[in-house]
Write a protein that holds these residues in place. Structure first.
Motif, PDB file in Angstrom:
ATOM      1  N   LEU A 123      10.875 -11.630   3.851  1.00  0.00           N
ATOM      2  CA  LEU A 123      10.451 -11.554   5.253  1.00  0.00           C
ATOM      3  C   LEU A 123      10.455 -10.107   5.736  1.00  0.00           C
ATOM      4  N   ASP A 124      11.470  -9.346   5.387  1.00  0.00           N
ATOM      5  CA  ASP A 124      11.551  -7.946   5.809  1.00  0.00           C
ATOM      6  C   ASP A 124      10.394  -7.122   5.232  1.00  0.00           C
ATOM      7  N   ILE A 125       9.982  -7.436   3.997  1.00  0.00           N
ATOM      8  CA  ILE A 125       8.853  -6.724   3.387  1.00  0.00           C
ATOM      9  C   ILE A 125       7.559  -7.062   4.119  1.00  0.00           C
ATOM     10  N   GLU A 126       7.377  -8.331   4.452  1.00  0.00           N
ATOM     11  CA  GLU A 126       6.184  -8.729   5.199  1.00  0.00           C
ATOM     12  C   GLU A 126       6.137  -8.031   6.554  1.00  0.00           C
ATOM     13  N   LYS A 127       7.268  -7.965   7.215  1.00  0.00           N
ATOM     14  CA  LYS A 127       7.321  -7.283   8.507  1.00  0.00           C
ATOM     15  C   LYS A 127       7.003  -5.794   8.351  1.00  0.00           C
ATOM     16  N   ALA A 128       7.523  -5.174   7.296  1.00  0.00           N
ATOM     17  CA  ALA A 128       7.248  -3.758   7.058  1.00  0.00           C
ATOM     18  C   ALA A 128       5.751  -3.525   6.864  1.00  0.00           C
ATOM     19  N   PHE A 129       5.085  -4.468   6.177  1.00  0.00           N
ATOM     20  CA  PHE A 129       3.644  -4.331   5.962  1.00  0.00           C
ATOM     21  C   PHE A 129       2.882  -4.468   7.281  1.00  0.00           C
ATOM     22  N   LEU A 130       3.246  -5.426   8.098  1.00  0.00           N
ATOM     23  CA  LEU A 130       2.572  -5.595   9.393  1.00  0.00           C
ATOM     24  C   LEU A 130       2.838  -4.404  10.307  1.00  0.00           C
ATOM     25  N   ASP A 131       4.027  -3.813  10.196  1.00  0.00           N
ATOM     26  CA  ASP A 131       4.318  -2.604  10.965  1.00  0.00           C
ATOM     27  C   ASP A 131       3.380  -1.468  10.548  1.00  0.00           C
ATOM     28  N   LYS A 132       3.092  -1.380   9.248  1.00  0.00           N
ATOM     29  CA  LYS A 132       2.168  -0.352   8.768  1.00  0.00           C
ATOM     30  C   LYS A 132       0.761  -0.558   9.331  1.00  0.00           C
ATOM     31  N   LEU A 133       0.414  -1.802   9.608  1.00  0.00           N
ATOM     32  CA  LEU A 133      -0.903  -2.094  10.185  1.00  0.00           C
ATOM     33  C   LEU A 133      -0.904  -1.948  11.704  1.00  0.00           C
ATOM     34  N   PRO A 172      -5.475   2.116  11.369  1.00  0.00           N
ATOM     35  CA  PRO A 172      -4.026   2.374  11.299  1.00  0.00           C
ATOM     36  C   PRO A 172      -3.741   3.515  10.326  1.00  0.00           C
ATOM     37  N   GLN A 173      -2.785   4.341  10.678  1.00  0.00           N
ATOM     38  CA  GLN A 173      -2.517   5.548   9.887  1.00  0.00           C
ATOM     39  C   GLN A 173      -2.277   5.239   8.413  1.00  0.00           C
ATOM     40  N   ALA A 174      -1.588   4.138   8.122  1.00  0.00           N
ATOM     41  CA  ALA A 174      -1.269   3.811   6.732  1.00  0.00           C
ATOM     42  C   ALA A 174      -2.504   3.513   5.898  1.00  0.00           C
ATOM     43  N   LEU A 175      -3.614   3.142   6.545  1.00  0.00           N
ATOM     44  CA  LEU A 175      -4.840   2.822   5.817  1.00  0.00           C
ATOM     45  C   LEU A 175      -5.794   4.005   5.726  1.00  0.00           C
ATOM     46  N   GLN A 176      -5.521   5.047   6.479  1.00  0.00           N
ATOM     47  CA  GLN A 176      -6.479   6.146   6.569  1.00  0.00           C
ATOM     48  C   GLN A 176      -6.718   6.832   5.222  1.00  0.00           C
ATOM     49  N   LYS A 177      -5.677   6.956   4.400  1.00  0.00           N
ATOM     50  CA  LYS A 177      -5.868   7.629   3.113  1.00  0.00           C
ATOM     51  C   LYS A 177      -6.746   6.805   2.182  1.00  0.00           C
ATOM     52  N   TRP A 178      -6.746   5.495   2.372  1.00  0.00           N
ATOM     53  CA  TRP A 178      -7.574   4.633   1.530  1.00  0.00           C
ATOM     54  C   TRP A 178      -9.000   4.560   2.049  1.00  0.00           C
ATOM     55  N   LEU A 179      -9.176   4.659   3.367  1.00  0.00           N
ATOM     56  CA  LEU A 179     -10.509   4.561   3.964  1.00  0.00           C
ATOM     57  C   LEU A 179     -11.169   5.926   4.145  1.00  0.00           C
TER      58      LEU A 179
END
Length: 429
Positions: free
Chosen positions: A299-309, A411-418
């Motif tokens: 659950l904590d990992i899922e939350k961390a991923f949504l926080d990145k988004l 979202p900043q976490a996706l910018q390097k991929w996009l």
């Protein structure tokens, strides 16, 4: 399946668990009756077989009428043994089928009730507000040249879609971010098959209450999976794992296929409820004792991923009647969807305890703690957790981060991929 000892020693606990899910406890009585019949059938067969062996030893020593009588009895007994063996097989099958139809026992903490009886455990972030009329993901996807629903329906039918241009790029970015996150948390990456044999589907509980949602390949004894939980649960079937290597943590990518039976009229617009989507799924093998802490970790990992988004979401404790057959407890993370004005499920994580491994015969070998140097073999626990189900993640990102002109902030976490900070419209509103 549940531990048969619980059914035999504490059937009222199983009846209470059925009631908590809103299910009949008839199956409990049926399973107990089948177990009694099975035990009696085994005893009868073993008694007949024992007598047959004894006669077999006496015949060579007998003479005349005695030998003739023994041979006659042996002939009769052979038929009785065959009959008892058949009865035992039938009783064993009825016992197994009854046991397989009993869902995992929901945790004491799980709320009773159905789909709407969940309990909100936590709310994270502030739902997006706008000083303009927000567009839904369908309109934004059209303006961005990202989602083509019309051609999806033309080519494959309703609830199918094409991701095009930045839509396709956004999927790859999400998958890359999910895989990066999985590696950060020590998961082994896997690309899992999307077609499995019936045992894998049944072993994970997807041929029970969820059978109507499953695609079967006509003419083949194969199924399309609705989640890579299925192949990953069967990955170690019929194996005895080294308990010293636990936990085993996998992050599997696969396309997923669901009929969405019973969802007629629900979410027919857009890509929230579709027949096919790509997903990264976490899957863990561990001990029953450690499974509860591991569940919180997922659950904590899922939350961390949504926080990145950079999404607003709530965490819910799913009610017993809304649990899957194999889940003992399930947490969902639901993201805020602005144009719907409500939270919608983006990820979920379930502790399936020993339910799946008992069905798939996956066990672990563990050192005894008595100093003897010995080992024991016992059932192990499995857990699963969605890291990224692509379409719903895209929906939440587009609607949450939209701007007045139809552009969408990345979202900043996706910018390097996009490779960009903003997705720009290619058509007018």
């Amino acid at each position: 399946m549940i531990d048969p000892r619980i059914l035999r020693e504490d059937p009222d606990r199983v009846r209470a668990a059925q009631a908590k899910r809103g299910l009949s406890d008839e199956v409990v009585d049926r399973a107990l009756s089948a177990d009694t019949a099975r035990r009696e059938a085994i005893a009868t067969f073993e008694a007949r077989r024992s007598e047959q062996k004894k006669l077999g030893k006496l015949i060579p020593q007998a003479q005349g009428d005695e030998k003739a009588a023994l041979l006659a009895r042996t002939k009769t007994l052979a038929a009785q043994v065959k009959e008892a063996e058949a009865a035992q097989a039938v009783a064993e099958e009825e016992w197994q089928q009854a046991l397989l139809s009993i869902p995992n026992l929901a945790a004491d903490e799980v709320p009773a009730g159905g789909e709407d009886d969940f309990v909100v455990l936590e709310t994270v972030g502030t739902p997006a507000t706008f000083d303009f009329e927000p567009r839904d993901h369908v309109e934004l996807g059209r303006m961005l040249g990202a989602i083509d629903l019309e051609r999806g329906a033309k080519v494959s039918g309703s609830r199918f879609y094409f991701l095009t241009g930045v839509g396709a790029e956004l999927e790859f970015a999400l998958i890359n971010l999910a895989n990066e996150t999985a590696r950060e948390f020590g998961f082994t990456q896997v690309i899992a098959p999307s077609m499995v044999k019936p045992r894998a589907m049944e072993g994970t509980g997807f041929l029970g209450q969820a059978a109507d949602d499953v695609y079967r390949i006509e003419g083949q004894d194969m199924y399309l999976v609705g989640t890579s939980e299925v192949p990953m649960a069967a990955y170690h079937s019929d194996e005895i794992l080294d308990g010293a290597t636990f936990p085993l943590r996998y992050a599997a990518f696969s396309p997923c296929f669901r009929k969405e039976a019973g969802s007629h009229g629900k979410d027919t617009k857009g890509i929230i409820r579709v027949h096919w989507f790509d997903k990264v799924e976490m899957f863990v093998y561990t001990t029953l004792e450690d499974s509860y802490a591991e569940h919180q970790r997922l659950l904590d990992i899922e939350k961390a991923f949504l926080d990145k988004l950079e999404l607003a979401y709530q965490v819910i404790d799913t009610a017993a009647g809304d649990l899957g057959l194999s889940a003992q407890r399930k947490f969902d993370c639901e993201a805020w969807i602005p144009t719907q004005g409500k939270y919608r499920e983006l990820t979920s994580t379930s502790n399936c305890t020993e339910f799946q491994t008992r069905r798939l015969d996956t066990r672990g070998r563990f050192a005894l703690d008595d100093g003897s140097g010995g080992t024991e073999v016992r059932a192990v626990a499995t857990l699963n957790g969605t890291l990224c189900a692509v379409p719903r993640a895209i929906v939440a990102i587009l609607e949450t981060h939209q701007q007045a002109d139809g552009s969408v902030k990345v979202p900043q976490a996706l910018q390097k991929w996009l490779g960009r900070e903003v997705l720009e419209p290619v058509t007018g509103g």
